[in-house]
Scaffold this motif. Structure first.
Motif, PDB file in Angstrom:
ATOM      1  N   SER A   1      17.506  24.829  18.762  1.00 38.99           N
ATOM      2  CA  SER A   1      18.016  24.274  17.503  1.00 38.99           C
ATOM      3  C   SER A   1      17.742  22.776  17.392  1.00 38.99           C
ATOM      4  O   SER A   1      17.458  22.272  16.296  1.00 38.99           O
ATOM      5  N   ILE A   2      17.796  22.059  18.512  1.00 36.10           N
ATOM      6  CA  ILE A   2      17.511  20.618  18.485  1.00 36.10           C
ATOM      7  C   ILE A   2      16.027  20.388  18.240  1.00 36.10           C
ATOM      8  O   ILE A   2      15.636  19.504  17.452  1.00 36.10           O
ATOM      9  N   ILE A   3      15.177  21.163  18.918  1.00 38.01           N
ATOM     10  CA  ILE A   3      13.730  21.042  18.715  1.00 38.01           C
ATOM     11  C   ILE A   3      13.367  21.310  17.260  1.00 38.01           C
ATOM     12  O   ILE A   3      12.575  20.581  16.649  1.00 38.01           O
ATOM     13  N   GLU A   4      13.959  22.341  16.681  1.00 35.26           N
ATOM     14  CA  GLU A   4      13.661  22.685  15.282  1.00 35.26           C
ATOM     15  C   GLU A   4      14.227  21.656  14.319  1.00 35.26           C
ATOM     16  O   GLU A   4      13.681  21.472  13.222  1.00 35.26           O
TER      17      GLU A   4
ATOM     18  N   LYS B   1      11.121  28.370  20.743  1.00 35.75           N
ATOM     19  CA  LYS B   1      11.808  29.233  21.710  1.00 35.75           C
ATOM     20  C   LYS B   1      11.063  29.262  23.038  1.00 35.75           C
ATOM     21  O   LYS B   1      11.676  29.177  24.116  1.00 35.75           O
ATOM     22  N   SER B   2       9.754  29.385  22.968  1.00 34.76           N
ATOM     23  CA  SER B   2       8.958  29.410  24.195  1.00 34.76           C
ATOM     24  C   SER B   2       9.051  28.078  24.931  1.00 34.76           C
ATOM     25  O   SER B   2       9.130  28.043  26.171  1.00 34.76           O
ATOM     26  N   LEU B   3       9.054  26.991  24.174  1.00 34.62           N
ATOM     27  CA  LEU B   3       9.152  25.672  24.796  1.00 34.62           C
ATOM     28  C   LEU B   3      10.512  25.480  25.462  1.00 34.62           C
ATOM     29  O   LEU B   3      10.598  25.025  26.611  1.00 34.62           O
ATOM     30  N   ALA B   4      11.579  25.842  24.765  1.00 41.48           N
ATOM     31  CA  ALA B   4      12.924  25.657  25.309  1.00 41.48           C
ATOM     32  C   ALA B   4      13.138  26.502  26.563  1.00 41.48           C
ATOM     33  O   ALA B   4      13.683  26.018  27.567  1.00 41.48           O
ATOM     34  N   SER B   5      12.716  27.768  26.513  1.00 35.18           N
ATOM     35  CA  SER B   5      12.894  28.626  27.690  1.00 35.18           C
ATOM     36  C   SER B   5      12.017  28.165  28.845  1.00 35.18           C
ATOM     37  O   SER B   5      12.406  28.270  30.020  1.00 35.18           O
ATOM     38  N   THR B   6      10.852  27.612  28.532  1.00 34.08           N
ATOM     39  CA  THR B   6       9.977  27.071  29.576  1.00 34.08           C
ATOM     40  C   THR B   6      10.631  25.888  30.271  1.00 34.08           C
ATOM     41  O   THR B   6      10.553  25.755  31.496  1.00 34.08           O
ATOM     42  N   VAL B   7      11.282  25.022  29.506  1.00 32.14           N
ATOM     43  CA  VAL B   7      11.964  23.864  30.095  1.00 32.14           C
ATOM     44  C   VAL B   7      13.064  24.310  31.049  1.00 32.14           C
ATOM     45  O   VAL B   7      13.158  23.825  32.188  1.00 32.14           O
ATOM     46  N   VAL B   8      13.895  25.244  30.607  1.00 27.61           N
ATOM     47  CA  VAL B   8      15.017  25.687  31.433  1.00 27.61           C
ATOM     48  C   VAL B   8      14.518  26.361  32.709  1.00 27.61           C
ATOM     49  O   VAL B   8      14.996  26.070  33.812  1.00 27.61           O
ATOM     50  N   GLU B   9      13.529  27.251  32.577  1.00 26.63           N
ATOM     51  CA  GLU B   9      12.996  27.947  33.748  1.00 26.63           C
ATOM     52  C   GLU B   9      12.211  26.997  34.645  1.00 26.63           C
ATOM     53  O   GLU B   9      12.336  27.056  35.882  1.00 26.63           O
ATOM     54  N   SER B  10      11.419  26.122  34.049  1.00 35.16           N
ATOM     55  CA  SER B  10      10.599  25.206  34.846  1.00 35.16           C
ATOM     56  C   SER B  10      11.441  24.175  35.576  1.00 35.16           C
ATOM     57  O   SER B  10      11.064  23.708  36.656  1.00 35.16           O
TER      58      SER B  10
ATOM     59  N   PHE C   1      10.519  16.153  31.871  1.00 36.79           N
ATOM     60  CA  PHE C   1      10.729  17.182  30.850  1.00 36.79           C
ATOM     61  C   PHE C   1      11.003  16.574  29.479  1.00 36.79           C
ATOM     62  O   PHE C   1      10.559  17.122  28.463  1.00 36.79           O
ATOM     63  N   ILE C   2      11.698  15.465  29.428  1.00 37.68           N
ATOM     64  CA  ILE C   2      11.923  14.787  28.143  1.00 37.68           C
ATOM     65  C   ILE C   2      10.593  14.335  27.560  1.00 37.68           C
ATOM     66  O   ILE C   2      10.303  14.533  26.376  1.00 37.68           O
ATOM     67  N   ASP C   3       9.753  13.731  28.394  1.00 37.39           N
ATOM     68  CA  ASP C   3       8.433  13.284  27.956  1.00 37.39           C
ATOM     69  C   ASP C   3       7.576  14.468  27.516  1.00 37.39           C
ATOM     70  O   ASP C   3       6.895  14.407  26.479  1.00 37.39           O
ATOM     71  N   LEU C   4       7.631  15.559  28.283  1.00 36.11           N
ATOM     72  CA  LEU C   4       6.834  16.739  27.963  1.00 36.11           C
ATOM     73  C   LEU C   4       7.208  17.318  26.599  1.00 36.11           C
ATOM     74  O   LEU C   4       6.334  17.612  25.776  1.00 36.11           O
ATOM     75  N   VAL C   5       8.497  17.460  26.351  1.00 29.70           N
ATOM     76  CA  VAL C   5       8.949  18.070  25.082  1.00 29.70           C
ATOM     77  C   VAL C   5       8.652  17.152  23.914  1.00 29.70           C
ATOM     78  O   VAL C   5       8.160  17.602  22.869  1.00 29.70           O
ATOM     79  N   LYS C   6       8.930  15.875  24.051  1.00 29.64           N
ATOM     80  CA  LYS C   6       8.690  14.934  22.956  1.00 29.64           C
ATOM     81  C   LYS C   6       7.221  14.921  22.561  1.00 29.64           C
ATOM     82  O   LYS C   6       6.877  14.937  21.360  1.00 29.64           O
ATOM     83  N   LYS C   7       6.342  14.882  23.545  1.00 30.69           N
ATOM     84  CA  LYS C   7       4.906  14.837  23.235  1.00 30.69           C
ATOM     85  C   LYS C   7       4.426  16.177  22.654  1.00 30.69           C
ATOM     86  O   LYS C   7       3.526  16.202  21.815  1.00 30.69           O
ATOM     87  N   THR C   8       5.026  17.256  23.097  1.00 32.23           N
ATOM     88  CA  THR C   8       4.621  18.571  22.626  1.00 32.23           C
ATOM     89  C   THR C   8       4.971  18.797  21.167  1.00 32.23           C
ATOM     90  O   THR C   8       4.188  19.370  20.405  1.00 32.23           O
ATOM     91  N   ILE C   9       6.148  18.326  20.746  1.00 29.76           N
ATOM     92  CA  ILE C   9       6.601  18.607  19.381  1.00 29.76           C
ATOM     93  C   ILE C   9       6.274  17.498  18.395  1.00 29.76           C
ATOM     94  O   ILE C   9       6.502  17.635  17.198  1.00 29.76           O
ATOM     95  N   SER C  10       5.691  16.394  18.911  1.00 27.92           N
ATOM     96  CA  SER C  10       5.348  15.286  18.007  1.00 27.92           C
ATOM     97  C   SER C  10       4.152  15.645  17.122  1.00 27.92           C
ATOM     98  O   SER C  10       3.228  16.345  17.570  1.00 27.92           O
TER      99      SER C  10
END
Length: 223
Positions: A165-168, A178-187, A214-223
């Motif tokens: 929900s935060i990513i969206e 969903k794939s990104l969020a679950s990847t973060v938690v599992e990774s 992980f913060i850097d990974l998600v931010k760059k992925t969704i930018s």
């Protein structure tokens, strides 16, 4: 936040236990000693007979609370993810900036865990180690679909969906939230495992926190 969390009653799916272990001294001792024993010898070697020796009670007394050790591990896993969810809720409740919310939520699910003295019968640091080592065993079974329908993984999925929900909120056009969020938690769990056991294939040492990665990974992925 810890003071608030100490007053929270974590609710677990009733199908995971025969009798709620948090309602009695014996039940709480079963939780405490099972965490200590699984952390020490691993889930494969863990038995109710060995646990009975630790709590100085008959093996049959444990069966009054849990049908089998798989249900006990699922209970402990549900407790852990419920605790994670509450921490995310309180950490992000009054945060308006979605990027700050994202950072706080990722920090919580990826950071190193210390024991919270507010829960004397649950050592969160040991429980975190169990989740790193054993959590996949709750899902990688032939019964996973039936157990999913029974709601056994509901709180785990809620943790992931809070990240979704935060990513969206930040980027509603990103197609793989969903794939990104679950990847973060599992990774995050995987990186914890690697830095403890397979240290040559991770950039983190045992005491390092992987949150910044992980913060850097998600931010760059969704930018």
């Amino acid at each position: 936040m810890q003071h608030i969390l100490s007053n929270i009653k974590i609710t677990i799916n009733e199908k995971l236990y025969v009798k709620d272990p948090e309602t009695s001294e014996l039940g709480r001792n079963i939780l405490k000693k099972s965490i200590e024993l699984i952390d020490k010898i691993g889930f494969e070697a863990f038995t109710f007979k060995k646990l009975g020796e630790q709590i100085q009670s008959n093996e049959s007394s444990i069966y009054r609370y849990f049908e089998n050790k798989h249900k006990l591990l699922m209970y402990l896993s549900s407790w852990y993810w419920s605790w994670m969810e509450y921490r995310i809720i309180f950490a992000t409740a009054n945060v308006i900036d979605p990027f700050q919310k994202l950072e706080k939520a990722i920090q919580i699910v990826t950071e190193n865990i210390a024991d919270d003295e507010a829960t004397p019968y649950i050592n969160e640091q040991l429980l975190h180690r169990i989740i790193i080592e054993e959590f996949t065993k709750t899902m990688r079974t032939k019964n996973v679909d039936d157990e999913n329908k029974a709601g056994f993984f509901l709180v785990y999925k809620r943790v992931i969906n809070r990240l979704v929900s935060i990513i969206e909120e930040i980027n509603p056009d990103y197609a793989y939230s969903k794939s990104l969020a679950s990847t973060v938690v599992e990774s995050a769990l995987h990186q914890q495992f690697l830095k403890q056991h397979l240290k040559t294939i991770t950039n983190f040492s045992e005491n390092d926190c992987s949150s910044a990665f992980f913060i850097d990974l998600v931010k760059k992925t969704i930018s």
